[in-house]
Motif scaffolding. Sequence first.
Motif, PDB file in Angstrom:
ATOM      1  N   ALA A  30      32.912  35.073  39.895  1.00  0.00           N
ATOM      2  CA  ALA A  30      34.344  35.376  39.849  1.00  0.00           C
ATOM      3  C   ALA A  30      35.013  34.840  38.589  1.00  0.00           C
ATOM      4  CB  ALA A  30      35.032  34.793  41.092  1.00  0.00           C
ATOM      5  N   PHE A  31      34.513  33.745  38.045  1.00  0.00           N
ATOM      6  CA  PHE A  31      35.211  33.123  36.917  1.00  0.00           C
ATOM      7  C   PHE A  31      35.291  34.048  35.702  1.00  0.00           C
ATOM      8  CE2 PHE A  31      36.238  30.352  33.466  1.00  0.00           C
ATOM      9  CZ  PHE A  31      37.055  29.381  34.019  1.00  0.00           C
ATOM     10  N   PRO A  32      34.190  34.662  35.242  1.00  0.00           N
ATOM     11  CA  PRO A  32      34.325  35.576  34.089  1.00  0.00           C
ATOM     12  C   PRO A  32      35.260  36.752  34.367  1.00  0.00           C
ATOM     13  CG  PRO A  32      32.025  35.035  34.492  1.00  0.00           C
ATOM     14  CD  PRO A  32      32.788  34.534  35.670  1.00  0.00           C
ATOM     15  N   ILE A  33      35.206  37.292  35.589  1.00  0.00           N
ATOM     16  CA  ILE A  33      36.090  38.412  35.931  1.00  0.00           C
ATOM     17  C   ILE A  33      37.547  37.972  35.891  1.00  0.00           C
ATOM     18  CG2 ILE A  33      36.676  40.075  37.741  1.00  0.00           C
ATOM     19  CD1 ILE A  33      33.783  39.849  38.722  1.00  0.00           C
ATOM     20  N   ALA A  34      37.828  36.822  36.505  1.00  0.00           N
ATOM     21  CA  ALA A  34      39.203  36.321  36.530  1.00  0.00           C
ATOM     22  C   ALA A  34      39.679  35.955  35.128  1.00  0.00           C
ATOM     23  CB  ALA A  34      39.288  35.103  37.453  1.00  0.00           C
ATOM     24  N   TYR A  35      38.789  35.420  34.310  1.00  0.00           N
ATOM     25  CA  TYR A  35      39.167  35.039  32.942  1.00  0.00           C
ATOM     26  C   TYR A  35      39.532  36.265  32.118  1.00  0.00           C
ATOM     27  CZ  TYR A  35      38.976  32.837  28.350  1.00  0.00           C
ATOM     28  OH  TYR A  35      39.294  32.387  27.099  1.00  0.00           O
ATOM     29  N   MET A  36      38.740  37.309  32.205  1.00  0.00           N
ATOM     30  CA  MET A  36      39.038  38.536  31.462  1.00  0.00           C
ATOM     31  C   MET A  36      40.359  39.145  31.924  1.00  0.00           C
ATOM     32  SD  MET A  36      36.665  38.976  29.213  1.00  0.00           S
ATOM     33  CE  MET A  36      36.936  40.695  28.777  1.00  0.00           C
ATOM     34  N   ALA A  37      40.596  39.118  33.228  1.00  0.00           N
ATOM     35  CA  ALA A  37      41.834  39.701  33.765  1.00  0.00           C
ATOM     36  C   ALA A  37      43.056  38.887  33.351  1.00  0.00           C
ATOM     37  CB  ALA A  37      41.749  39.788  35.285  1.00  0.00           C
ATOM     38  N   ALA A  38      42.910  37.550  33.333  1.00  0.00           N
ATOM     39  CA  ALA A  38      44.054  36.697  33.018  1.00  0.00           C
ATOM     40  C   ALA A  38      44.370  36.664  31.528  1.00  0.00           C
ATOM     41  CB  ALA A  38      43.793  35.276  33.530  1.00  0.00           C
ATOM     42  N   ARG A  39      43.344  36.696  30.671  1.00  0.00           N
ATOM     43  CA  ARG A  39      43.570  36.510  29.239  1.00  0.00           C
ATOM     44  C   ARG A  39      43.698  37.815  28.458  1.00  0.00           C
ATOM     45  NH1 ARG A  39      45.537  31.862  28.520  1.00  0.00           N
ATOM     46  NH2 ARG A  39      45.092  32.163  26.297  1.00  0.00           N
ATOM     47  N   TYR A  40      43.070  38.889  28.947  1.00  0.00           N
ATOM     48  CA  TYR A  40      42.994  40.096  28.128  1.00  0.00           C
ATOM     49  C   TYR A  40      43.581  41.337  28.789  1.00  0.00           C
ATOM     50  CZ  TYR A  40      39.799  37.150  25.471  1.00  0.00           C
ATOM     51  OH  TYR A  40      39.257  36.117  24.752  1.00  0.00           O
ATOM     52  N   ALA A  41      43.580  41.412  30.109  1.00  0.00           N
ATOM     53  CA  ALA A  41      44.085  42.621  30.778  1.00  0.00           C
ATOM     54  C   ALA A  41      45.608  42.671  30.678  1.00  0.00           C
ATOM     55  CB  ALA A  41      43.642  42.642  32.234  1.00  0.00           C
ATOM     56  N   ARG A  42      46.124  43.828  30.282  1.00  0.00           N
ATOM     57  CA  ARG A  42      47.559  44.024  30.158  1.00  0.00           C
ATOM     58  C   ARG A  42      47.935  45.409  30.689  1.00  0.00           C
ATOM     59  NH1 ARG A  42      46.967  39.524  29.444  1.00  0.00           N
ATOM     60  NH2 ARG A  42      47.756  38.107  27.808  1.00  0.00           N
ATOM     61  N   GLY A  43      49.153  45.506  31.200  1.00  0.00           N
ATOM     62  CA  GLY A  43      49.680  46.802  31.599  1.00  0.00           C
ATOM     63  C   GLY A  43      48.865  47.473  32.685  1.00  0.00           C
ATOM     64  N   LYS A  44      48.460  48.707  32.405  1.00  0.00           N
ATOM     65  CA  LYS A  44      47.743  49.494  33.405  1.00  0.00           C
ATOM     66  C   LYS A  44      46.371  48.914  33.708  1.00  0.00           C
ATOM     67  CE  LYS A  44      45.819  52.793  30.069  1.00  0.00           C
ATOM     68  NZ  LYS A  44      45.709  54.237  29.702  1.00  0.00           N
ATOM     69  N   TRP A  45      45.779  48.196  32.728  1.00  0.00           N
ATOM     70  CA  TRP A  45      44.466  47.598  32.975  1.00  0.00           C
ATOM     71  C   TRP A  45      44.566  46.460  33.984  1.00  0.00           C
ATOM     72  CZ3 TRP A  45      40.519  50.345  31.786  1.00  0.00           C
ATOM     73  CH2 TRP A  45      40.570  51.211  30.693  1.00  0.00           C
ATOM     74  N   LYS A  46      45.665  45.709  33.924  1.00  0.00           N
ATOM     75  CA  LYS A  46      45.855  44.647  34.920  1.00  0.00           C
ATOM     76  C   LYS A  46      46.104  45.246  36.297  1.00  0.00           C
ATOM     77  CE  LYS A  46      47.054  40.629  34.110  1.00  0.00           C
ATOM     78  NZ  LYS A  46      47.635  39.318  33.729  1.00  0.00           N
ATOM     79  N   ALA A  47      46.885  46.352  36.352  1.00  0.00           N
ATOM     80  CA  ALA A  47      47.100  47.036  37.628  1.00  0.00           C
ATOM     81  C   ALA A  47      45.782  47.565  38.177  1.00  0.00           C
ATOM     82  CB  ALA A  47      48.105  48.170  37.452  1.00  0.00           C
ATOM     83  N   LEU A  48      44.934  48.080  37.284  1.00  0.00           N
ATOM     84  CA  LEU A  48      43.617  48.567  37.711  1.00  0.00           C
ATOM     85  C   LEU A  48      42.746  47.425  38.221  1.00  0.00           C
ATOM     86  CD1 LEU A  48      41.826  51.104  37.859  1.00  0.00           C
ATOM     87  CD2 LEU A  48      40.986  50.540  35.569  1.00  0.00           C
ATOM     88  N   PHE A  49      42.876  46.265  37.588  1.00  0.00           N
ATOM     89  CA  PHE A  49      42.131  45.098  38.048  1.00  0.00           C
ATOM     90  C   PHE A  49      42.530  44.716  39.467  1.00  0.00           C
ATOM     91  CE2 PHE A  49      42.755  40.504  38.695  1.00  0.00           C
ATOM     92  CZ  PHE A  49      41.438  40.097  38.775  1.00  0.00           C
ATOM     93  N   TYR A  50      43.836  44.615  39.712  1.00  0.00           N
ATOM     94  CA  TYR A  50      44.301  44.264  41.050  1.00  0.00           C
ATOM     95  C   TYR A  50      43.890  45.319  42.073  1.00  0.00           C
ATOM     96  CZ  TYR A  50      47.115  40.309  39.485  1.00  0.00           C
ATOM     97  OH  TYR A  50      47.520  39.102  38.983  1.00  0.00           O
ATOM     98  N   LEU A  51      43.934  46.569  41.673  1.00  0.00           N
ATOM     99  CA  LEU A  51      43.523  47.630  42.590  1.00  0.00           C
ATOM    100  C   LEU A  51      42.040  47.520  42.924  1.00  0.00           C
ATOM    101  CD1 LEU A  51      44.412  50.215  44.089  1.00  0.00           C
ATOM    102  CD2 LEU A  51      43.740  51.510  42.057  1.00  0.00           C
ATOM    103  N   GLY A  52      41.220  47.248  41.908  1.00  0.00           N
ATOM    104  CA  GLY A  52      39.784  47.119  42.142  1.00  0.00           C
ATOM    105  C   GLY A  52      39.428  45.929  43.016  1.00  0.00           C
ATOM    106  N   ILE A  53      40.209  44.825  42.887  1.00  0.00           N
ATOM    107  CA  ILE A  53      39.940  43.636  43.696  1.00  0.00           C
ATOM    108  C   ILE A  53      40.437  43.823  45.127  1.00  0.00           C
ATOM    109  CG2 ILE A  53      40.428  41.178  43.963  1.00  0.00           C
ATOM    110  CD1 ILE A  53      38.477  41.854  41.721  1.00  0.00           C
ATOM    111  N   MET A  54      41.605  44.435  45.283  1.00  0.00           N
ATOM    112  CA  MET A  54      42.217  44.543  46.599  1.00  0.00           C
ATOM    113  C   MET A  54      41.698  45.724  47.403  1.00  0.00           C
ATOM    114  SD  MET A  54      44.154  41.922  46.644  1.00  0.00           S
ATOM    115  CE  MET A  54      45.064  42.239  48.156  1.00  0.00           C
TER     116      MET A  54
END
Length: 319
Positions: free
Chosen positions: A111-135
């Motif tokens: 989980a740590f690499p996934i969470a790190y990429m989402a927190a530091r680099y994901a922006r906008g629609k990519w962050k929304a896609l991240f939350y959608l993929g996790i939830m």
Amino acid sequence: MSAIAASSSSAILPNQRGWLGTLSDRFWRQPKLSVFLLLLPALLWLGIVYVGSLFALLLQSFFSIDEFSGLINYEFTLKTYAELLRPQNLDVILRTVIMAGAVTLASALIAFPIAYMAARYARGKWKALFYLGIMLPLWASYLVKVYAWKLILAKEGILNWVFEQLHLTWLLDAWLSLPVIGGNSLSISYTGTFLVFLYVWMPYMILPIQAAIERVPTNLIDASSDLGATPLQTFWKVIFPLALPGIVAGSIFTFSLTLGDYIIPQIIGTSAFFIGQAVYAHQGTAGNIPLAAAFTVVPIVIMGLYLWMAKRMGAFDAL
């Protein structure tokens, strides 16, 4: 002029009379009373249903079963807790704790690499896609996911087919031939149980870590780089210590959920019991409610110690 002002004032703020007006005035003057009354239904529900049932369960664990009649002996004794020290019961406890620890450790590493990429680099629609993929997996039925994994891990499942296409069947067979973690197939082995636990509880590890990493100030990372630290030194000296409460917070979920689950080991895995299965069997099949209650106290004690250590590490700040 004063008459007009008085009439307009009474029109804007009419004089409320009766018990409703008195009650409204009381709530306005004592806001704490309003908060208390709003919280009262939830407190009653928590106190009666949760704490009350927990106390009743704890009380049952101090009773025992008469060996001849099979009836519950309502005399306070520690005999039932002594039964937990029998080898077969200790094996159940140890097996469950080891599985919960392995799932928690593996979840943190993945989980740590996934969470790190989402927190530091994901922006906008990519962050929304991240939350959608996790939830999204959390929206599916729990039983549907477990039975789907049962088919995936079976001998005729897609995972075996992938190993066959890659000509790696020998590797899978060698893994399944190992004495403890292996079995006839992944669906009836501790490895399969571990994989399903890992999949089902992974979102509960990713989200707290992602929230903790997002709280790491960027200026600290920049300052570390300006002072000559390498990326690895910045990670271990700055990022990881500040993200550690998130890891501990996620481990609370993964460890406790694995510790008390009985459905996944029932559907996927060997016939060896976990704590949840032992509670279910002793309460339902064997009718030994005191021993089932004593087994239930074990995760409560373990999680109590775990939460105490997590609080000292500041994990609740990342929840």
